[in-house]
Design an enzyme around this catalytic site. Structure first.
Site, mmCIF file in Angstrom:
data_model
loop_
_atom_site.group_PDB
_atom_site.id
_atom_site.type_symbol
_atom_site.label_atom_id
_atom_site.label_comp_id
_atom_site.label_asym_id
_atom_site.label_seq_id
_atom_site.Cartn_x
_atom_site.Cartn_y
_atom_site.Cartn_z
ATOM 1 N N ARG A 48 0.440 -1.449 0.055
ATOM 2 C CA ARG A 48 -0.042 -0.115 -0.501
ATOM 3 C C ARG A 48 0.752 0.937 -0.104
ATOM 4 N NH1 ARG A 48 -1.845 1.530 4.615
ATOM 5 N NH2 ARG A 48 -2.664 -0.647 5.157
ATOM 6 N N TYR A 100 -16.490 17.153 -13.581
ATOM 7 C CA TYR A 100 -16.693 16.398 -14.064
ATOM 8 C C TYR A 100 -17.832 16.133 -13.374
ATOM 9 C CZ TYR A 100 -16.230 11.112 -12.950
ATOM 10 O OH TYR A 100 -16.578 9.679 -13.311
ATOM 11 N N ASP A 172 -6.964 19.343 -13.683
ATOM 12 C CA ASP A 172 -8.083 17.950 -13.091
ATOM 13 C C ASP A 172 -7.307 18.033 -15.534
ATOM 14 O OD1 ASP A 172 -8.934 15.779 -15.241
ATOM 15 O OD2 ASP A 172 -10.591 15.817 -13.359
HETATM 16 C C1 LIG Z 1 -13.742 9.845 -15.049
HETATM 17 C C2 LIG Z 1 -13.039 11.332 -14.823
HETATM 18 C C3 LIG Z 1 -12.999 11.418 -13.186
HETATM 19 C C4 LIG Z 1 -13.047 10.182 -12.811
HETATM 20 O O1 LIG Z 1 -12.432 8.690 -13.058
HETATM 21 P P1 LIG Z 1 -12.492 7.489 -12.185
HETATM 22 O O2 LIG Z 1 -11.639 6.868 -13.239
HETATM 23 O O3 LIG Z 1 -13.752 7.122 -12.848
HETATM 24 O O4 LIG Z 1 -12.809 7.471 -10.782
HETATM 25 C C5 LIG Z 1 -12.383 12.454 -13.041
HETATM 26 N N1 LIG Z 1 -12.291 13.448 -14.166
HETATM 27 C C6 LIG Z 1 -12.468 13.368 -15.066
HETATM 28 C C7 LIG Z 1 -12.108 14.369 -15.852
HETATM 29 C C8 LIG Z 1 -12.981 12.379 -15.371
HETATM 30 O O5 LIG Z 1 -13.717 12.052 -16.883
#
Ligand SMILES: *Cc1c(COP(=O)(O)O)cnc(C)c1O
Length: 382
Positions: A48, A100, A172
């Site tokens: 972990r 998101y 992001d």
């Molecule tokens: C899909 C997504 C997430 C979340 O990711 P998961 O792998 O589904 O938990 C976060 N930010 C964006 C822009 C995404 O497209």
């Protein structure tokens, strides 16, 4: 000389195995590592905390984002949660409003409960960011291109506003990938990825990652990664690392097909509006051209029809798969108001501009002419 992107995608963090010569990085299927005396480890103690296959993935993603500091998680949401662990009750976040749906959900349904506060702004308007900042603001959370409206935020300018106010900038970068956009070079402190999407690219693994500009923040986030424990296993780490090797090639083709599909949609009578930064008419076009090296393969459009007819459209296509997610070799599409953004309250959706006729496309790697013919089939029956 620093190696270029495509070379790093194949080599960074993943040398040939010194013991066996294996050219593919091994899947170390183990949960713990032998110690020769208490605390005397090989560098790995418990999986972990740190794990060699995961580490290879972390180092590779970090390298692609132009940093040394990467962390991998079991999903994109786990990576987002890893960042939010930095906060205390009373802290405030300024975030992109059309973000998101899962990020919106963890912000408002999980962290608000612990006294963290959020302001959602149209981050493509820097004045809105500036006005939303308070003395308690700890994070500026950007998604660019945004989801599902593909709005573009000026990362360098926004990160400068945040930096001047002592605020951490998080970007992001799932939609753009490090191929098209490098937020750390533009001043961001933390880059978030859902590696489930383009980075793995084949719709067969869930994963997430953070890349951090500096060691101090990385050390804090690594502490939380281990404390919370939502880490990917060795098999998933391997698969994501495998996907990365072709990232640049896939993204190039994805972008090219998306541009072709966007041009076609722009001519169509039933399409009342397109959201795609690659179109010269898009409000984010000039900025995207400056900030990104390509426009990505996500695009949204508004059908000039009601909810029922829009749902009908989603039934009529054969090649396009109606599914959550994006960034796969397979073309996927979704209806944000009832799918990815269903957890966002209707009045918030309307305010943000997510209408009932909105469709989001993630253009895959099939032949673009086939994809267009299939969209045509979707429209014909309406
Ligand atoms: C899909 C997504 C997430 C979340 O990711 P998961 O792998 O589904 O938990 C976060 N930010 C964006 C822009 C995404 O497209």
């Amino acid at each position: 000389m620093t190696q270029r992107f495509r070379t790093r995608a194949i080599h960074a963090g993943q040398p040939n195995d010194p013991k066996t010569g294996a050219v593919s990085f091994p899947i170390y299927q183990t949960a713990t590592f032998a110690q020769s005396a208490p605390g005397e480890t090989t560098g790995f103690g418990y999986a972990r905390t740190d794990h060699p296959t995961r580490r290879a993935l972390e180092d590779c993603i970090a390298s692609l984002e132009g940093s040394e500091f990467g962390l991998a998680y079991a999903s994109g949401m786990a990576a987002i949660n890893g960042v939010l662990a930095l906060l205390r009750s009373g802290d405030h976040i300024v975030a992109t409003q059309d973000l998101y749906g899962g990020a919106w959900r963890i912000f408002t349904k999980v962290y608000e409960k612990f006294g963290v506060q959020f302001s959602f702004v149209d981050a493509s308007n820097l004045g809105e960011i500036r006005n939303a900042i308070r003395p308690e603001t700890k994070l500026l959370w950007l998604e660019t291109p945004s989801n599902p409206l593909l709005k573009i935020t000026d990362i360098a300018a926004a990160a400068k506003i945040a930096k001047d106010a002592g605020i951490i900038t998080v970007v992001d970068n799932t939609f753009a990938t490090p191929c098209l956009q490098q937020p750390i070079a533009l001043g961001a402190d933390i880059v978030v990825h859902s590696t489930t999407k383009f980075i793995n690219g084949h719709s067969d693994v869930l994963g997430g990652a953070l890349v951090i500009r500096d060691r101090e923040l990385y050390t804090q986030l690594k502490f939380y990664q281990n404390a919370i424990g939502a880490v990917p296993g060795p098999q998933d780490s391997f698969l994501i690392l495998r996907g990365i090797k072709t990232l640049a090639l896939r993204v190039r083709e994805h972008c090219e097909s998306a541009a072709t599909v966007a041009d076609w949609l722009a001519q169509h009578d039933l399409v009342s509006r397109i959201y795609y930064p690659g179109l010269a008419s898009d409000p984010g076009h000039a900025l995207a051209k400056r900030q990104m090296t390509g426009f990505g393969s996500l695009l949204s459009f508004e059908l000039a029809c009601d909810l029922e007819t829009t749902v009908e459209f989603t039934r009529n296509t054969k090649l396009w798969t109606l599914a959550e997610s994006l960034g796969s070799v397979k073309s996927l599409f979704c209806h944000p108001p009832t799918m990815t953004h269903a957890s966002v309250e209707p009045e918030v959706r309307r305010k943000v501009g997510i209408g009932d006729g909105l469709i989001r496309l993630s253009v895959g790697l099939e032949d673009a002419d086939d994809l267009i013919a299939d969209l045509g089939r979707g429209f014909e029956a309406l």
